[in-house]
Design a protein around this motif. Structure first.
Motif, PDB file in Angstrom:
ATOM      1  N   ARG A 196      -4.352   3.085   9.888  1.00  0.00           N
ATOM      2  CA  ARG A 196      -5.561   3.849  10.158  1.00  0.00           C
ATOM      3  C   ARG A 196      -5.791   4.741   8.944  1.00  0.00           C
ATOM      4  N   TRP A 197      -7.040   5.156   8.732  1.00  0.00           N
ATOM      5  CA  TRP A 197      -7.305   5.920   7.521  1.00  0.00           C
ATOM      6  C   TRP A 197      -8.403   6.951   7.732  1.00  0.00           C
ATOM      7  N   THR A 198      -8.392   7.945   6.887  1.00  0.00           N
ATOM      8  CA  THR A 198      -9.463   8.925   6.788  1.00  0.00           C
ATOM      9  C   THR A 198      -9.773   9.120   5.318  1.00  0.00           C
ATOM     10  N   GLY A 199     -10.976   9.590   5.035  1.00  0.00           N
ATOM     11  CA  GLY A 199     -11.361   9.816   3.652  1.00  0.00           C
ATOM     12  C   GLY A 199     -12.730   9.234   3.367  1.00  0.00           C
ATOM     13  N   SER A 200     -13.070   9.173   2.099  1.00  0.00           N
ATOM     14  CA  SER A 200     -14.422   8.796   1.690  1.00  0.00           C
ATOM     15  C   SER A 200     -14.504   7.377   1.151  1.00  0.00           C
ATOM     16  N   LEU A 201     -13.711   6.474   1.676  1.00  0.00           N
ATOM     17  CA  LEU A 201     -13.802   5.077   1.280  1.00  0.00           C
ATOM     18  C   LEU A 201     -15.212   4.582   1.610  1.00  0.00           C
ATOM     19  N   PRO A 202     -15.952   4.061   0.628  1.00  0.00           N
ATOM     20  CA  PRO A 202     -17.370   3.746   0.865  1.00  0.00           C
ATOM     21  C   PRO A 202     -17.564   2.507   1.734  1.00  0.00           C
ATOM     22  N   GLY A 203     -18.746   2.441   2.359  1.00  0.00           N
ATOM     23  CA  GLY A 203     -19.137   1.266   3.114  1.00  0.00           C
ATOM     24  C   GLY A 203     -18.856   1.374   4.592  1.00  0.00           C
ATOM     25  N   ASP A 204     -19.437   0.450   5.336  1.00  0.00           N
ATOM     26  CA  ASP A 204     -19.270   0.393   6.790  1.00  0.00           C
ATOM     27  C   ASP A 204     -17.843  -0.044   7.107  1.00  0.00           C
ATOM     28  N   PRO A 205     -17.084   0.755   7.860  1.00  0.00           N
ATOM     29  CA  PRO A 205     -15.697   0.380   8.165  1.00  0.00           C
ATOM     30  C   PRO A 205     -15.578  -0.864   9.043  1.00  0.00           C
ATOM     31  N   ALA A 206     -16.675  -1.310   9.667  1.00  0.00           N
ATOM     32  CA  ALA A 206     -16.632  -2.529  10.459  1.00  0.00           C
ATOM     33  C   ALA A 206     -16.736  -3.776   9.589  1.00  0.00           C
ATOM     34  N   HIS A 207     -17.055  -3.603   8.307  1.00  0.00           N
ATOM     35  CA  HIS A 207     -17.168  -4.732   7.392  1.00  0.00           C
ATOM     36  C   HIS A 207     -15.834  -4.991   6.703  1.00  0.00           C
TER      37      HIS A 207
END
Length: 527
Positions: A196-207
């Motif tokens: 699991r993750w938190t932060g500003s990783l770009p893009g829709d997390p469902a993709h």
């Protein structure tokens, strides 16, 4: 132990991963007495190969597996977003037309193996665990295999045939003397974790996402349990380092490639380090021993093709070996297995070597790569498995269609039908050869009679069922195609004869009056 554990099987499958399980299922459902053994006392845990492509889902359907429940247990792979350093993201849908399974599935390999194991048990075959194949010796009619149990006991099995599906370290491959030359990617490594993750990783997390930067490559994918798979291809500063990476090492690699410096991992598991290589066995068969899956080819796990390619090996091999064991074809039929499947593995290995970026060497031209993806269209669907075909196979003959529809060696699409099956895959999934005869005029009974007569001679002698496809209801063996969808999908508007293989590929295609050519082909492939 299986019901056949105290007898010598017709086929022994060594290895109970997805490839071995699929091979055993294909044999068992055709009445072959099969045993399957695995060196592990318990199934291997972990998500491992978690992407199931569209053609693999079709294969599972054709095998009679409970695909609906399987889909419900996973996550739809809906989109892939490409992030090239310094360029806008490119979002591409994963959906593909022309299949009942337009999207790939994201699901742990352990769940795939559980589904396959349950189905195999329903066919009366249990996986025999804690048995390691340590040696084998071929004779003219049998293969003697020596097994060692987890408790040190020794066992001897005398099987008619042996399929090695053990993975890269294969006793069966070693025994048949098959070459195994590795082509490695020096200076790079793959670091992987489910977290699991938190932060500003770009893009829709469902993709699903693919990042390419000067530091290397990074892929991400959502998993059914709420975690995400992260796999980073980066430079390897110390090739002598052994053991799996800790969370901090994987996180550092992911941050460097993605640029998300505030990214944090939580509840991580299955940390994994891979030093990448491709290898393809020099031969897939020697006498009564055959190789499938990673025993035949091990490819870098960066394109999610290894398990999918292995499942298609099993699907290709299973019906052929069953036909030989049951006396319905000569052992020559097995020559087509290597002829069809080994080129697929060689091409996959070559593509991996050509396209992989792991932070070592010249930096790829990101803008050019992005522009190629923008205009890829249908040319970018090879990973789905749907375009795969065997036009040069010794089992493929006849004429290519003038316009539309599958030609010799091509995959048959699943189409709605009436009479005998609600859709074409339900008919093909019975696991035998099938002749489809399309009259020149689907509404004319006389034309249907001509089509049936042209199809019947060779098919009848070989015991291959013939289905005449008409525009209305007819006698037994008729498929009703009132809408014309089946005729249109197969490009048979002017009439045609098809011999379809048990794995859903066209073996012969000809005009409706090419019955004599069909007869010769059936005799050639089934004698």
């Amino acid at each position: 132990m299986s019901a056949a554990a105290d007898t010598d099987p017709e086929v022994l499958v060594v290895g109970a991963g997805p490839v071995g399980l699929c091979t055993a299922i294909e044999l068992a459902r055709r009445g072959v007495r099969v045993r399957i053994v695995d060196r592990r006392v318990e199934p291997r845990p972990g998500t491992r190969a978690c992407t199931v492509w569209q053609r693999t889902l079709e294969v599972f359907d054709l095998m009679g597996l409970p695909v609906g429940a399987y889909l419900d247990s996973g996550v739809d792979y809906t989109h892939r977003t490409h992030h090239f350093a310094g360029l806008p993201p490119l979002v591409r849908p994963a959906d593909q037309p022309g299949t009942r399974y337009p999207r790939p599935l994201l699901i742990g390999q352990s769940q795939t193996e559980e589904m396959l194991t349950r189905h195999l048990a329903g066919l009366g075959v249990q996986v025999e665990r804690g048995l390691t194949a340590v040696a084998l010796e071929q004779g003219p009619a049998r293969v003697t295999v020596r097994l060692t149990g987890a408790d040190g006991t020794r066992h001897t099995v005398r099987a008619g045939w042996v399929v090695g599906a053990q993975g890269p370290h294969s006793t069966v491959r070693d025994a048949i003397g098959g070459s195994w030359e590795k082509r490695s990617c020096p200076g790079t490594q793959l670091l992987q974790i489910d977290a699991r993750w938190t932060g500003s990783l770009p893009g829709d997390p469902a993709h699903c996402h693919l990042f390419l930067s000067e530091a290397g490559s990074l892929g991400t994918a959502p998993l059914p349990d709420g975690r995400h798979r992260f796999y980073a291809g980066v430079a390897d500063p110390d090739p002598t380092r052994t053991g799996d990476p800790d969370v901090a090492e994987v996180l550092d690699a992911v941050r460097r490639v993605s640029g998300a410096s505030d990214l944090r991992f939580h509840d991580g598991r299955f940390n994994w380090r891979v030093r990448l290589y491709n290898a393809v066995a020099g031969r897939y068969r020697a006498g009564r021993c055959l190789l499938a899956g990673d025993s035949a080819h091990t490819v870098m796990p960066v394109t999610a093709q290894g398990m999918n390619t292995g499942v298609q090996d099993a699907f290709n091999l299973g019906w052929k070996l069953a036909a030989v064991v049951r006396g319905r074809a000569s052992a020559r039929l097995l020559d087509s297995y290597e002829a069809e499947r080994r080129p697929i593995a060689l091409a996959l290995a070559e593509r991996n070597e050509r396209t992989y970026w792991g932070g070592v060497g010249p930096v790829p031209p990101f803008e050019l790569l992005r522009s190629r993806l923008t205009g890829a269209g249908e040319a970018g669907t090879g990973h789905t498995g749907l375009p795969l075909a065997y036009p040069d196979s010794p089992l493929s003959a006849g004429t290519a269609p003038a316009a539309g529809g599958p030609g010799p060696g091509a995959r048959v699409p699943d189409v709605e039908a009436e009479g005998g099956a609600d859709r074409l895959f339900r008919l093909l999934g019975r696991g035998d050869w099938t002749v489809l005869a399309f009259p020149e005029d689907p509404s004319d009974p006389a034309a249907a009679e001509v089509a049936a007569k042209e199809a019947a001679a060779g098919a009848g002698r070989a015991g291959v069922p013939v289905h005449v496809v008409t525009g209305g209801r007819g006698p037994d063996g008729t498929l009703t195609d009132r809408s014309g969808a089946l005729r249109a999908s197969l490009g048979a508007e002017a009439g045609a004869l098809f011999l379809v293989r048990p794995d859903g590929y066209v073996s012969f295609r000809g005009a409706v009056r090419d019955g004599s050519a069909l007869d010769r082909h059936v005799t050639a492939v089934l004698s």
